[in-house]
Write a protein that holds these residues in place. Structure first.
Motif, short mmCIF file in Angstrom:
data_model
loop_
_atom_site.label_atom_id
_atom_site.label_comp_id
_atom_site.label_asym_id
_atom_site.label_seq_id
_atom_site.Cartn_x
_atom_site.Cartn_y
_atom_site.Cartn_z
N TYR A 136 -0.52 53.87 -6.82
CA TYR A 136 0.35 54.23 -5.70
C TYR A 136 1.13 55.47 -6.12
O TYR A 136 1.77 55.49 -7.18
N PHE A 137 1.07 56.50 -5.30
CA PHE A 137 1.76 57.75 -5.58
C PHE A 137 3.00 57.82 -4.69
O PHE A 137 2.89 57.93 -3.45
N GLY A 138 4.17 57.73 -5.29
CA GLY A 138 5.40 57.81 -4.51
C GLY A 138 6.56 57.16 -5.23
O GLY A 138 6.39 56.44 -6.23
N ALA A 139 7.74 57.41 -4.74
CA ALA A 139 8.95 56.86 -5.36
C ALA A 139 9.00 55.34 -5.17
O ALA A 139 8.54 54.80 -4.17
N VAL A 140 9.55 54.68 -6.18
CA VAL A 140 9.77 53.23 -6.13
C VAL A 140 11.25 53.00 -6.36
O VAL A 140 11.80 53.35 -7.40
N SER A 141 11.91 52.40 -5.37
CA SER A 141 13.37 52.26 -5.45
C SER A 141 13.80 51.01 -6.21
O SER A 141 14.93 50.92 -6.67
N LEU A 142 12.91 50.05 -6.34
CA LEU A 142 13.27 48.81 -7.03
C LEU A 142 12.09 48.37 -7.87
O LEU A 142 11.02 48.07 -7.35
N VAL A 143 12.28 48.36 -9.20
CA VAL A 143 11.21 48.00 -10.14
C VAL A 143 11.65 46.75 -10.89
O VAL A 143 12.76 46.70 -11.42
N PRO A 144 10.83 45.70 -10.97
CA PRO A 144 11.21 44.51 -11.72
C PRO A 144 11.38 44.81 -13.21
O PRO A 144 10.80 45.78 -13.73
N LYS A 145 12.17 43.98 -13.88
CA LYS A 145 12.50 44.25 -15.29
C LYS A 145 11.26 44.30 -16.17
O LYS A 145 11.19 45.11 -17.12
N TRP A 146 10.27 43.45 -15.87
CA TRP A 146 9.09 43.43 -16.74
C TRP A 146 8.28 44.71 -16.63
O TRP A 146 7.51 45.05 -17.53
N LEU A 147 8.46 45.46 -15.53
CA LEU A 147 7.70 46.68 -15.30
C LEU A 147 8.51 47.94 -15.61
O LEU A 147 7.97 49.04 -15.67
N ALA A 148 9.82 47.78 -15.83
CA ALA A 148 10.68 48.95 -16.05
C ALA A 148 10.18 49.74 -17.25
O ALA A 148 9.94 49.19 -18.32
N PRO A 149 9.99 51.06 -17.10
CA PRO A 149 9.47 51.87 -18.22
C PRO A 149 10.45 51.89 -19.38
O PRO A 149 11.66 51.98 -19.19
#
Length: 627
Positions: free
Chosen positions: A21-34
């Protein structure tokens, strides 16, 4: 009969999946946070497609959705029939007037599916001409919400699976794996390029594979796409029911899912009735699957169990349920065109009691009349050993010794003498030549143990070695197995208290209740400790790993059975651990010596640990902080 098994709908596809998916993500779960500690390259479809293609060498394809902001790719390995099922699979609505199944942009649902599914809840009215993939796609496309999709998947599918879906009705990108996590599914969010990726495996470049994490099997990951291309996407999870398996103790290498804080609980996403109890949970263990007859003689059962009728019933039910799990994984194997007469089945083989029982049951089930196989079906027993080519005898590892003995024994008790032993010798040069490939396949797993276990499975499933004849003579000509289905004994230790150090320590420290808690945790952690990693390294060679001990019905049998009938850690190694499996081995006419073999981990039995870890610094790298 209320316990009669309904007709089974079978899906057998081994695929590599990827989506971007190409685009901004406003809410990312903790397990996925870079991670701020890791610098990485943005994920791109080209490298991802190159990475998944070895998992599915027969066919591949790419589609775009959401005005090009979503890309979906799949590569398929043909396991049944002569023509691969095309993926990505696109839903075409038979009712053009329907407003339920289309996205805001008028696009249709797309399914990427990887798995071997045995569904006892699919409608019996499903027409024979209706393909399994079409059935899944139609049902998912007909769900109005992601919540409905997860309910359908969990209620209908039994077996290892992963899905990635562009879901038109909710205009969302969905991703999920089965509750055990038996198939790999990774994810990465690259904030600088605003790119979110899902994939079966990470790209081959070290810089590109950094930042990928295992997707926890906590439910359905939902990427709510912005409408008309404006705004940011939101990532949320439609959660399965969960329960606490540990509080305040994070195991080494544990992922971040639910464990960001040191005192946060560790969750299990497995069904509540799989939680282990000393007395079992019901009398369900006494029932034998419909259509499975006894292969055990009454005289043998009396010799093994004496007057203990409960134990005799448990051993019979154990063999019956495990036989049924093997049968499911053998049915409709299929054979790609032009390869008739070549081996279709292999066993990852150490000669230990787990792989011996699996191989013995494969032989017995193949002798059955319900399968479209004949008695001439060949089964390759694939064994790997690590050593030094310049040192004579260095490949005579502990596992090589037991495998050679086990191969002879299996053919002695087999009516068909169908087994062949494939010896695979791996030198340090072989390891060095493949280390870079293995590193990216293991990602995000990266500990020394991941290398020694994953490396052994990598070379074993590659299947290149030399054959041993029934007389015991060795043909040193190069041989590569053509089998695409590899059976594994994975899961026996976690279900039956087979880890002699850790499980005995738990039992000695807190008794049976503490041991059962540990076994519950072991099964709940398999998704990040073993299954994702093992799936990635085995599938790289176009092989499909099948684990009958991790069959849902078999697990439910084990969890319903009183612990006293399964193991007894007051007895010694090779007797009390996996006790019911050892009795089953004897009941299946395997020798007392085989039934009593103590546990030997693959990294020690094959000596992969000596080769892989000798050159590696001692580190305890987290599986989500790949360096």
């Amino acid at each position: 009969d209320s316990h009669r098994t309904p007709p089974v709908i079978e899906v057998k596809l081994m695929c590599g999946l990827a989506a971007l998916y190409f685009g901004a993500v406003s809410l990312v779960p903790k397990w996925l946070a870079p991670s701020t500690e890791v610098t990485s390259s943005p994920p791109l479809m080209g490298p991802l497609l190159d990475a998944i293609r070895p998992r599915g060498p027969d066919q591949h394809g790419v589609l775009r959705r959401a005005s090009g902001r979503v890309e979906l790719a799949a590569a398929t390995l043909l396991l049944r029939g002569n023509a691969p099922v095309f993926q990505p699979a696109v839903f075409f609505d038979e009712n053009p007037a329907s407003d339920l199944l289309a996205s805001p942009s008028g696009e249709s649902t797309v399914l990427l599916f990887n798995g071997q599914v045995f569904s006892t809840n699919a409608p019996a009215s499903l027409a024979d001409s209706d393909s399994d993939t079409a059935f899944l796609l139609r049902e998912i496309a007909g769900c109005r919400t992601p919540e409905c999709v997860l309910a359908f998947l969990d209620d209908t599918l039994r077996g290892p699976w992963t899905v990635i879906v562009y879901h038109a009705p909710s205009h969302s990108l969905l991703a999920a794996r089965d509750c055990l996590g038996r198939r790999s599914l990774l994810a990465k969010y690259h904030s600088e390029s605003q790119t979110l990726a899902f994939s079966s495996v990470s790209p081959a470049s070290v810089s590109e594979c950094r930042g990928f994490v295992e997707v926890p099997p906590e439910g359905l990951v939902v990427v709510e796409l912005p409408r008309r291309g404006a705004g940011s996407a939101v990532v949320r999870t439609v959660a399965r029911a969960r329960r606490v398996i540990d509080v305040g103790r994070t195991p080494p290498g544990a992922p971040r899912a639910g464990m960001v804080d040191s005192d946060a609980p560790e969750w299990s996403y497995l069904p509540a009735h799989w939680a282990r109890q000393a007395a079992g949970v019901s009398d369900a263990w006494r029932r034998r699957p419909m259509g499975v007859g006894s292969v055990l003689g009454p005289q043998m059962m009396e010799e093994l169990c004496g007057e203990n009728e409960n134990l005799a019933q448990a051993v019979e039910a154990f063999v019956a349920n495990l036989s049924e799990a093997v049968r499911r994984r053998l049915k409709a194997l299929g054979q790609p065109a032009g390869r008739a007469g070549e081996p279709r089945i292999a066993v990852l083989f150490s000669g230990g009691v787990d792989s011996m029982v699996v191989a013995r049951l494969v032989d017995l089930v193949l002798n059955g009349t319900e399968l479209e196989n004949d008695t001439s079906e060949v089964v390759d027993l694939v064994n790997v050993a690590f050593g030094d080519s310049a040192v004579e005898g260095s490949f005579e590892t502990p596992d090589r010794t037991t495998a050679s003995r086990g191969y002879i024994e299996l053919n002695e008790v087999s009516k068909t003498k169908r087994f062949r032993l494939v010896k695979i010798d791996i030198s340090r040069d072989d390891v060095d030549e493949n280390r870079a490939t293995l590193t990216t396949l293991l990602c995000p797993a990266s500990t020394p143990m991941d290398y020694s276990i994953g490396g052994a499975l990598f070379f074993c499933s590659r299947g290149i070695g030399y054959l041993v004849s029934p007389s015991g003579s060795e043909n040193q000509m190069r041989y590569e197995t053509t089998a695409r289905v590899f059976f594994s004994g994975l899961g026996a230790d976690e279900l039956l208290a087979g880890y002699k150090g850790r499980h005995r320590n738990c039992f000695n420290r807190g008794g049976l209740s503490t041991l059962l808690e540990e076994l519950d945790a072991d099964l709940s952690r398999l998704w990040w400790r073993n299954l994702g990693r093992d799936d990635r390294v085995v599938s790289y060679h176009g092989r499909d790993m099948r684990c009958p001990f991790l069959d849902e019905d078999f697990i439910e049998f084990i969890c319903s059975c009183p612990a006293s009938l399964l193991f007894d850690l007051t007895k010694g190694d090779g007797e009390g651990d996996k006790a019911i499996l050892r009795l089953a081995a004897r009941a299946l006419l395997l020798s007392h010596a085989t039934a009593g073999l103590p546990k030997k981990a693959i990294q020690f039995g094959s000596r992969s640990k000596h080769v892989f870890e000798k050159k590696m610094p001692l580190q305890r790298a987290s599986i989500h902080n790949f360096q």
